[in-house]
Design an enzyme around this catalytic site. Sequence first.
Site, mmCIF file in Angstrom:
data_model
loop_
_atom_site.group_PDB
_atom_site.id
_atom_site.type_symbol
_atom_site.label_atom_id
_atom_site.label_comp_id
_atom_site.label_asym_id
_atom_site.label_seq_id
_atom_site.Cartn_x
_atom_site.Cartn_y
_atom_site.Cartn_z
ATOM 1 N N LEU A 109 -13.615 -29.724 8.603
ATOM 2 C CA LEU A 109 -12.825 -28.500 8.640
ATOM 3 C C LEU A 109 -11.533 -28.847 9.361
ATOM 4 O O LEU A 109 -11.568 -29.504 10.412
ATOM 5 C CB LEU A 109 -13.559 -27.389 9.398
ATOM 6 C CG LEU A 109 -14.867 -26.878 8.794
ATOM 7 C CD1 LEU A 109 -15.478 -25.796 9.687
ATOM 8 C CD2 LEU A 109 -14.652 -26.331 7.390
ATOM 9 N N ASP A 110 -10.382 -28.425 8.819
ATOM 10 C CA ASP A 110 -9.128 -28.802 9.451
ATOM 11 C C ASP A 110 -8.936 -28.063 10.769
ATOM 12 O O ASP A 110 -9.697 -27.156 11.117
ATOM 13 C CB ASP A 110 -7.946 -28.593 8.495
ATOM 14 C CG ASP A 110 -7.714 -27.130 8.143
ATOM 15 O OD1 ASP A 110 -7.562 -26.308 9.062
ATOM 16 O OD2 ASP A 110 -7.673 -26.801 6.943
ATOM 17 N N LYS A 111 -7.925 -28.477 11.500
ATOM 18 C CA LYS A 111 -7.690 -27.974 12.861
ATOM 19 C C LYS A 111 -7.594 -26.457 12.908
ATOM 20 O O LYS A 111 -8.040 -25.816 13.874
ATOM 21 C CB LYS A 111 -6.405 -28.609 13.410
ATOM 22 C CG LYS A 111 -6.078 -28.233 14.834
ATOM 23 C CD LYS A 111 -4.836 -28.981 15.303
ATOM 24 C CE LYS A 111 -4.506 -28.631 16.746
ATOM 25 N NZ LYS A 111 -3.299 -29.370 17.224
ATOM 26 N N ASP A 112 -7.013 -25.849 11.877
ATOM 27 C CA ASP A 112 -6.776 -24.403 11.875
ATOM 28 C C ASP A 112 -7.882 -23.615 11.189
ATOM 29 O O ASP A 112 -7.735 -22.417 10.959
ATOM 30 C CB ASP A 112 -5.436 -24.106 11.200
ATOM 31 C CG ASP A 112 -4.272 -24.714 11.962
ATOM 32 O OD1 ASP A 112 -4.292 -24.657 13.209
ATOM 33 O OD2 ASP A 112 -3.354 -25.260 11.324
ATOM 34 N N THR A 113 -8.992 -24.281 10.853
ATOM 35 C CA THR A 113 -10.127 -23.612 10.219
ATOM 36 C C THR A 113 -11.302 -23.569 11.183
ATOM 37 O O THR A 113 -11.594 -24.549 11.868
ATOM 38 C CB THR A 113 -10.548 -24.348 8.929
ATOM 39 O OG1 THR A 113 -9.445 -24.351 8.021
ATOM 40 C CG2 THR A 113 -11.733 -23.669 8.265
#
Length: 238
Positions: A109-113
């Site tokens: 999951l990316d940093k903003d998810t």
Amino acid sequence: MAHETSVRRLDQLLANLGYCSRSEARTWIRQGRVTVGGRPADDVARKVAPEDVLIDGEPPDHPAGLLLLLHKPVGLVCSHDEREGPSVYGLLPERWRRRNPAVTSVGRLDKDTSGLLLLTDQSELVHRLTSPRNKVLKVYRATVDRDLPDGLPALFAAGTLTLSGEDTPCAPAELRPLGPREAEVVLTEGRYHQVRRMLASQGCEVLTLHRVSFGPLGLDGLPAGQWRELPLDRLDRL
């Protein structure tokens, strides 16, 4: 999939489970911190079964492996590279971070998810759960910067949407509108930033993204930044 502990050298057991390095194992044994079969250990090369070993009076920590369900907060990356910033692995006990094989995420999951993320040291499990052949359902909840266009559910379901820079269209996905600017997206793939890119292709910038579930697993009220342990056979039927 079997999950059996294996007989291995004592120094290898201590190192694999993150207690100390193999070279440090001699010191641990000399200090009397390790017993085998109820007696003080005296040989780092001795082949042992984990169930016969006590370390500081306690059984070995998860000798068969780890499977964790984590509620990932926004702001953390799924990387072991410290140059990428604070990571999900920093939430785990230090010993777990020293295990070999390393604890790693099942997909990213990316940093903003935010949302549900599985962590394990079982490489076969990682490969199986991330293989497109197995079509594990992943549900995401997204909010966007403008009203969702008409016809988006049909477009996603058609399996014809091709993302910029790719030649193969996305597999059919389900989009469930929850409001003018909010929807759930159900995927069986795990392409790079897939939900964000699918919605961006139709003029919608994702403002927030949260993974609700992975296969049969949900967060079930688990607070952000916390995890719960799962049996290693919990996902054998996927």
